[in-house]
Design a protein around this motif. Structure first.
Motif, PDB file in Angstrom:
ATOM      1  N   ASN A   1      -6.205 -14.370  -2.489  1.00  0.00           N
ATOM      2  CA  ASN A   1      -6.610 -15.727  -2.117  1.00  0.00           C
ATOM      3  C   ASN A   1      -8.115 -15.880  -2.057  1.00  0.00           C
ATOM      4  O   ASN A   1      -8.670 -16.176  -1.012  1.00  0.00           O
ATOM      5  N   PRO A   2      -8.801 -15.684  -3.197  1.00  0.00           N
ATOM      6  CA  PRO A   2     -10.247 -15.950  -3.190  1.00  0.00           C
ATOM      7  C   PRO A   2     -10.495 -17.435  -2.942  1.00  0.00           C
ATOM      8  O   PRO A   2      -9.644 -18.263  -3.276  1.00  0.00           O
ATOM      9  N   PHE A   3     -11.631 -17.758  -2.331  1.00  0.00           N
ATOM     10  CA  PHE A   3     -11.956 -19.160  -2.087  1.00  0.00           C
ATOM     11  C   PHE A   3     -12.242 -19.842  -3.424  1.00  0.00           C
ATOM     12  O   PHE A   3     -13.137 -19.419  -4.149  1.00  0.00           O
ATOM     13  N   PRO A   4     -11.486 -20.897  -3.752  1.00  0.00           N
ATOM     14  CA  PRO A   4     -11.585 -21.467  -5.104  1.00  0.00           C
ATOM     15  C   PRO A   4     -12.906 -22.166  -5.374  1.00  0.00           C
ATOM     16  O   PRO A   4     -13.273 -22.338  -6.533  1.00  0.00           O
ATOM     17  N   THR A   5     -13.619 -22.571  -4.323  1.00  0.00           N
ATOM     18  CA  THR A   5     -14.874 -23.284  -4.576  1.00  0.00           C
ATOM     19  C   THR A   5     -16.049 -22.320  -4.727  1.00  0.00           C
ATOM     20  O   THR A   5     -17.155 -22.746  -5.016  1.00  0.00           O
ATOM     21  N   MET A   6     -15.789 -21.026  -4.516  1.00  0.00           N
ATOM     22  CA  MET A   6     -16.914 -20.094  -4.485  1.00  0.00           C
ATOM     23  C   MET A   6     -16.911 -19.152  -5.682  1.00  0.00           C
ATOM     24  O   MET A   6     -15.859 -18.832  -6.238  1.00  0.00           O
TER      25      MET A   6
ATOM     26  N   LEU B   1     -20.734 -17.174   6.312  1.00  0.00           N
ATOM     27  CA  LEU B   1     -20.105 -18.129   7.213  1.00  0.00           C
ATOM     28  C   LEU B   1     -20.309 -17.732   8.666  1.00  0.00           C
ATOM     29  O   LEU B   1     -20.285 -18.574   9.552  1.00  0.00           O
TER      30      LEU B   1
ATOM     31  N   ARG C   1     -14.257  -8.610  -0.187  1.00  0.00           N
ATOM     32  CA  ARG C   1     -14.625  -9.630   0.785  1.00  0.00           C
ATOM     33  C   ARG C   1     -14.343  -9.133   2.202  1.00  0.00           C
ATOM     34  O   ARG C   1     -15.123  -9.361   3.126  1.00  0.00           O
TER      35      ARG C   1
ATOM     36  N   LEU D   1      -5.824 -19.957   2.362  1.00  0.00           N
ATOM     37  CA  LEU D   1      -7.295 -19.989   2.365  1.00  0.00           C
ATOM     38  C   LEU D   1      -7.820 -20.027   3.787  1.00  0.00           C
ATOM     39  O   LEU D   1      -8.802 -19.372   4.121  1.00  0.00           O
TER      40      LEU D   1
ATOM     41  N   LYS E   1     -16.508 -25.218   5.795  1.00  0.00           N
ATOM     42  CA  LYS E   1     -17.010 -24.480   4.636  1.00  0.00           C
ATOM     43  C   LYS E   1     -15.923 -24.103   3.631  1.00  0.00           C
ATOM     44  O   LYS E   1     -16.235 -23.734   2.504  1.00  0.00           O
ATOM     45  N   VAL E   2     -14.671 -24.118   4.076  1.00  0.00           N
ATOM     46  CA  VAL E   2     -13.604 -23.724   3.152  1.00  0.00           C
ATOM     47  C   VAL E   2     -12.666 -24.896   2.862  1.00  0.00           C
ATOM     48  O   VAL E   2     -12.440 -25.245   1.709  1.00  0.00           O
TER      49      VAL E   2
ATOM     50  N   PRO F   1     -14.668 -28.303   1.407  1.00  0.00           N
ATOM     51  CA  PRO F   1     -15.130 -28.136   0.026  1.00  0.00           C
ATOM     52  C   PRO F   1     -13.985 -28.031  -0.974  1.00  0.00           C
ATOM     53  O   PRO F   1     -14.083 -28.545  -2.088  1.00  0.00           O
ATOM     54  N   THR F   2     -12.891 -27.379  -0.573  1.00  0.00           N
ATOM     55  CA  THR F   2     -11.772 -27.230  -1.502  1.00  0.00           C
ATOM     56  C   THR F   2     -11.153 -28.583  -1.831  1.00  0.00           C
ATOM     57  O   THR F   2     -10.666 -28.808  -2.935  1.00  0.00           O
TER      58      THR F   2
END
Lengths: 258, 356
Positions: free
Chosen positions: A95-100, A112, A161, B239, B256-257, B260-261
């Motif tokens: 589950n990597p952060f999709p926006t990063m 964070l 991570r 997430l 932050k998570v 943004p998503t």
């Protein structure tokens, strides 16, 4: 770095439902402990109590003690957020952060939490990615989205991570169940490397995997559906798979049950 | 015998019974054309004046014709599939035809007086019944009122949605959800009356663009809450847990998570809400009062707005004012369209990257 975990009399609930009952065990530092057992026996629930992730679910609560060396994680005045910085976790599905980007994903924990110096961040990211055996594959695309990697790479990214925040303990909830054999092998090799630095607890449905990676194995079972899961036996992995002291364990590891 | 010829043989013999006769690929198109021709014939011969009747007859002929022909040639299961497909097409046309004709009507009638002069001049010194004048004051009024309403409603709506999805449990959350639902159904005139009685009659402020913006904000808020809520629910729980497991506090995880998503979808939702309030006339009529001259200060005195301008110009009843009304309608549609394109651009730009 790594710490000893001592759990005593741990019972976890989802609302009124008692998921696991009265579990006590010790996990040695710098070792790999595997949890095996049938689905629904509370392995994952138990794992999630070790970094206080269980209580994230509405209505969930825990009774008992989890000692990390000499500190009770469920003591009064303990902040669950701080506990999770000390006890990291890797999940079943990558589950990597999709926006990063790849880089930002690894740096996420530090960034964070606001506890980093810019100059150190590059080093931490490289060290963590090397630690997760991923550096050579992604070093040229650190700024590409993390979700663009393959499943196995994503899982190693999630491990990078998790270790970037330098936890004492690393919990892994079936980290290979969504991966192919080659990626699984890569993660298993990685676990072997990581146990020199971390205390590792891994939940797995794959008994060969438990036999391959772990030093000690805990077998969980439940007497019936709707009944709470219990710890049946915890012993050296060799013993569990060759000569367990409880009949139920032998039945389970040899495939004779039901 | 080569592999190719073997395959041919198997195909022709069809031992598995998997081959059925099929209509040619363009058959539905042909049947549609046939239905249209037949409908025109029926219309002309039957003396039906309305083109809408012609269209409906063509649609019925098409659906029935395709179904019957398909049943005969292809069998029942395929025919049902064709029936569903053709119904979907008819529904699509039914939805698109009014929209296209609306845009055509507005553009063809509005383009006449829409020019640089119209966009940069107000109605100051121009009587509504006479030609001349422009829409500048109304455009500025709309932009300012909508902007203020957005600035008020977006943060409140966003935070409410975050509360409902991330924190809300029990009675308070249920009550908030209920009142948001009720607010969604408030007619715009009621929102206008509420602000009128509170802001202007009790608190004794004057008519102003700001008072109108307050009513618009009330109308906008529930839409923002609802759309944001749905977007936040789409963010996978994994997430959030991944973030918690790194020792990130909940508020920072959301900031932050989670946000943004989902920012792409949230932006789209806000923009749709903006588009909705841009066309509101009633609260503006009650609270902003209108003005023929440029008033760029939304906090003092009457302002114009595009919907109100259209309403007033239509009411003036001369051909010059009709032209201006259509032109203003065109400006309004283009304005909303630009906002929508902007929203799509932002949504695409901010959407989670897949890396392909």
């Amino acid at each position: 770095m790594a710490k000893r975990i001592d759990i005593s009399g741990l019972t976890a609930y989802y609302g009124d439902f008692k998921a696991i009952e009265d579990i006590s065990m010790a996990v040695e530092p710098r070792s790999v402990t595997a949890f095996i057992g049938p689905s629904g026996c509370g392995k994952s629930t138990f794992l999630r109590t070790i970094n206080r992730m269980h209580e994230v679910i509405p209505g969930a609560r825990v009774e008992g003690k989890v000692m990390l060396d000499d500190e009770n994680l469920y003591g009064t005045g303990v902040d669950p957020v701080s506990v999770r910085r000390v006890v990291g976790m890797v999940f079943q599905r990558p589950n990597p952060f999709p926006t990063m980007s790849v880089y930002e994903n690894v740096a996420a924990g530090l960034k964070l939490n606001g506890r980093y110096k810019k100059s150190e961040l590059d080093d931490v990211v490289e060290k963590s990615l090397r630690g997760a055996n991923l550096w050579n594959e992604v070093k040229d695309r650190l700024n590409r989205p993390g979700s663009g990697l393959s499943g196995g790479q994503q899982q190693r990214l999630c491990i990078a991570r998790a270790i970037a925040v330098e936890p004492q303990v690393l919990l892994m909830d079936e980290p290979c169940s969504a991966l192919d054999p080659i990626s699984t092998l890569a993660i298993e090799d990685l676990i072997g490397d990581l146990k020199t630095r971390f205390t590792i607890v891994i939940v797995t449905h794959n008994m060969q995997q438990a036999a391959r990676v772990s030093d000690r194995t805990a077998f969980f079972n439940l007497s019936a559906v709707g009944e709470p899961g219990r710890l049946i036996e915890l012993d050296d992995t060799d013993k569990i798979f060759s000569n367990p002291s409880v009949q139920a364990t032998e039945d389970y590891v040899s495939g004779r049950f039901g | 015998m080569s592999a190719q010829t073997v395959a041919d043989k198997v195909d022709r013999t069809d031992r598995l019974g998997i081959q059925q006769p099929r209509l040619p690929r363009l058959a539905p198109l042909g049947i549609a054309a046939g239905a249209a021709v037949l409908a025109v014939l029926i219309g002309v011969l039957g003396g039906l004046g309305s083109r809408i009747q012609w269209g409906l007859i063509a649609a019925i002929l098409f659906v029935v014709g395709l179904y019957v022909i398909s049943t005969v040639v292809e069998g029942g299961r395929q025919a049902k599939d064709r029936l569903a497909t053709s119904l979907v097409w008819v529904a699509f046309l039914l939805a698109v035809v009014p929209l296209a004709s609306l845009i055509w009507e507005t553009v063809s009638k509005g383009i006449k007086v829409t020019d640089g002069y119209f966009l940069t001049h107000s109605m100051s010194g121009v009587v509504n019944v006479a030609p001349g004048g422009g829409v500048y004051h109304a455009l500025m009024g709309t932009i300012e009122q909508v902007l203020i309403a957005t600035v008020i409603a977006t943060p409140i709506g966003l935070l409410t949605a975050v509360y409902l999805v991330e924190y809300g449990r029990g009675a308070l959350a249920k009550a908030v959800t209920f009142f948001v639902d009720v607010m969604t159904g408030i007619p715009s005139i009621v929102a206008g009356l509420f602000v009128l009685s509170l802001w202007i009659m009790i608190l004794d402020f004057g008519y102003s663009g700001f008072a109108g913006a307050l009513a618009l904000a009330i109308l906008m808020m529930p839409v923002v809450v609802r759309s944001t809520e749905e977007m936040l629910k789409l963010v996978p729980n994994e997430l959030r847990e991944a973030s918690y497991a790194l020792g990130v506090p909940k508020w920072k995880t959301i900031l932050k998570v989670v946000l943004p998503t989902s920012i792409g979808g949230i932006t789209t939702g806000v923009m749709l809400a903006v588009a909705r309030i841009t066309g509101e006339t009633a609260p503006v009529l009650l609270l902003v009062f209108g003005s023929p001259a440029i008033n760029n200060n939304p906090f003092d005195g009457g302002q114009a707005s595009l919907p109100l301008y259209i309403y007033q110009q239509w009411g003036a009843g001369t051909s010059a004012s009709f032209d201006r009304a259509w032109a203003a309608a065109l400006v309004l549609i283009v304005f909303v369209m630009i906002l929508n394109l902007l929203a799509r651009g932002i949504a695409r730009w901010k959407a989670p990257k897949t890396g392909h």
